[in-house]
Write a protein that holds these residues in place. Structure first.
Motif, PDB file in Angstrom:
ATOM      1  N   ASN A 171     -11.947  -2.560 -29.642  1.00  0.00           N
ATOM      2  CA  ASN A 171     -11.918  -1.335 -30.511  1.00  0.00           C
ATOM      3  C   ASN A 171     -10.541  -0.512 -30.584  1.00  0.00           C
ATOM      4  N   TYR A 172      -9.630  -1.209 -29.570  1.00  0.00           N
ATOM      5  CA  TYR A 172      -8.099  -0.494 -29.535  1.00  0.00           C
ATOM      6  C   TYR A 172      -7.206  -1.724 -29.819  1.00  0.00           C
ATOM      7  N   ARG A 173      -6.755  -2.268 -29.031  1.00  0.00           N
ATOM      8  CA  ARG A 173      -5.460  -2.879 -28.798  1.00  0.00           C
ATOM      9  C   ARG A 173      -5.760  -4.093 -29.985  1.00  0.00           C
ATOM     10  N   TRP A 174      -6.743  -4.812 -30.353  1.00  0.00           N
ATOM     11  CA  TRP A 174      -6.766  -5.934 -31.296  1.00  0.00           C
ATOM     12  C   TRP A 174      -6.999  -5.372 -32.745  1.00  0.00           C
ATOM     13  N   LYS A 175      -7.491  -4.111 -32.910  1.00  0.00           N
ATOM     14  CA  LYS A 175      -7.418  -3.182 -34.150  1.00  0.00           C
ATOM     15  C   LYS A 175      -6.159  -2.858 -34.511  1.00  0.00           C
ATOM     16  N   GLU A 176      -5.390  -2.345 -33.575  1.00  0.00           N
ATOM     17  CA  GLU A 176      -3.920  -1.683 -33.672  1.00  0.00           C
ATOM     18  C   GLU A 176      -3.102  -2.704 -33.897  1.00  0.00           C
TER      19      GLU A 176
ATOM     20  N   ARG B 155      -0.065  -0.520 -23.429  1.00  0.00           N
ATOM     21  CA  ARG B 155      -1.208   0.141 -24.168  1.00  0.00           C
ATOM     22  C   ARG B 155      -2.622  -0.139 -23.416  1.00  0.00           C
ATOM     23  N   GLY B 156      -2.732  -1.382 -22.785  1.00  0.00           N
ATOM     24  CA  GLY B 156      -3.825  -1.556 -22.037  1.00  0.00           C
ATOM     25  C   GLY B 156      -4.022  -0.658 -20.613  1.00  0.00           C
ATOM     26  N   ARG B 157      -2.705  -0.405 -20.268  1.00  0.00           N
ATOM     27  CA  ARG B 157      -2.667   0.666 -18.923  1.00  0.00           C
ATOM     28  C   ARG B 157      -2.874   1.974 -19.492  1.00  0.00           C
ATOM     29  N   GLU B 158      -2.687   2.526 -20.706  1.00  0.00           N
ATOM     30  CA  GLU B 158      -2.914   3.869 -21.298  1.00  0.00           C
ATOM     31  C   GLU B 158      -4.380   3.932 -21.545  1.00  0.00           C
ATOM     32  N   LEU B 159      -4.593   2.963 -22.124  1.00  0.00           N
ATOM     33  CA  LEU B 159      -6.286   3.135 -22.177  1.00  0.00           C
ATOM     34  C   LEU B 159      -7.061   2.845 -21.138  1.00  0.00           C
ATOM     35  N   ALA B 160      -6.869   2.372 -20.122  1.00  0.00           N
ATOM     36  CA  ALA B 160      -7.538   2.192 -18.756  1.00  0.00           C
ATOM     37  C   ALA B 160      -7.330   3.558 -18.115  1.00  0.00           C
ATOM     38  N   ALA B 161      -6.360   4.137 -18.230  1.00  0.00           N
ATOM     39  CA  ALA B 161      -6.014   5.605 -17.716  1.00  0.00           C
ATOM     40  C   ALA B 161      -7.133   6.633 -18.333  1.00  0.00           C
TER      41      ALA B 161
ATOM     42  N   LEU C 224       5.472  -8.921 -24.206  1.00  0.00           N
ATOM     43  CA  LEU C 224       4.197  -8.259 -23.895  1.00  0.00           C
ATOM     44  C   LEU C 224       3.712  -7.109 -23.449  1.00  0.00           C
ATOM     45  N   GLU C 225       5.136  -6.353 -23.176  1.00  0.00           N
ATOM     46  CA  GLU C 225       5.097  -4.869 -22.533  1.00  0.00           C
ATOM     47  C   GLU C 225       4.093  -4.060 -23.345  1.00  0.00           C
ATOM     48  N   PRO C 226       4.524  -4.075 -24.861  1.00  0.00           N
ATOM     49  CA  PRO C 226       3.804  -3.036 -25.654  1.00  0.00           C
ATOM     50  C   PRO C 226       2.197  -3.221 -25.672  1.00  0.00           C
TER      51      PRO C 226
ATOM     52  N   MET D 139       2.565  -7.551 -31.128  1.00  0.00           N
ATOM     53  CA  MET D 139       2.274  -8.453 -30.358  1.00  0.00           C
ATOM     54  C   MET D 139       2.725  -9.645 -30.856  1.00  0.00           C
ATOM     55  N   PRO D 140       3.705 -10.139 -30.022  1.00  0.00           N
ATOM     56  CA  PRO D 140       4.472 -11.610 -30.213  1.00  0.00           C
ATOM     57  C   PRO D 140       3.535 -12.584 -30.969  1.00  0.00           C
TER      58      PRO D 140
END
Length: 192
Positions: free
Chosen positions: A104-109, A87-93, A81-83, A117-118
């Motif tokens: 808008n980001y993670r699910w789309k990517e 990515r969630g931490r990156e977007l939060a920043a 789950l690290e990727p 995503m496993p």
């Protein structure tokens, strides 16, 4: 003048970074006991930058509590789950939070094959509380919440409700790449 000095001391104390040893000791409490010693731990350096505090020897990655937050929250999750988490931490920043971060980001990517995503279920443990007491080695009023990521799972495929109810498992974000089973312990009884 003495009140101003006291406020300054309190402000400095609140921004003091816990030692790496204290961060590790507090953080791994989110994991099952038998997995704590081998978990990798991500935490914060003196400047507040996220760094690897300890390499892992098993499948768990643990993320230390952000000392800038007022409440304690640490998480341990399967390394696959690290990727997604990074990515969630990156977007939060970047100031992107809530549903927008996922929709808008993670699910789309993930759907575009840009973010891994496993496909198999993966576990996340979240320990929340009022704070960490280094002297006792305990998280004050700590409670663990369990999350099982099951990408694209639905109520129909799992037989789980999609309505949140404390103390019972339910399916959140059903049908999405981030679908997960939430298991939150019952609320403690209120004292009257």
């Amino acid at each position: 003048l003495s009140l101003l000095m006291l406020i300054s001391v309190v402000a400095v104390a609140q921004t003091t970074m816990p030692s790496a040893a204290d961060q590790i000791a507090a953080t791994v409490q989110a994991a099952p006991e038998e997995m704590r010693a081998g978990a990798a731990v991500l935490g914060y350096d003196a400047d507040g930058k996220l760094i690897e505090l300890r390499k892992g020897t098993n499948e768990l990655v643990c993320l230390a509590d952000d000392p800038k937050d007022t409440r304690f929250s640490a998480a341990c999750y399967h390394k696959d789950l690290e990727p997604f988490m990074a990515r969630g931490r990156e977007l939060a920043a970047q100031g992107i939070a809530g549903g927008a971060r996922n929709e808008n980001y993670r699910w789309k990517e993930i759907k575009e094959g840009k973010l891994k995503m496993p496909k198999e279920p993966r576990m996340l443990y979240v320990l929340s509380g009022k704070g960490y007491d280094a002297a006792s080695g305990k998280v004050t009023d700590g409670v663990v919440r369990w999350v099982i990521y099951v990408p694209y799972a639905t109520a129909e495929s799992t037989g789980l409700s999609t309505k949140s109810k404390r103390g019972e498992p339910w399916l959140m974000d059903a049908g999405t790449p981030g679908a997960h089973i939430m298991i939150t312990p019952p609320a403690p009884p209120t004292v009257k």
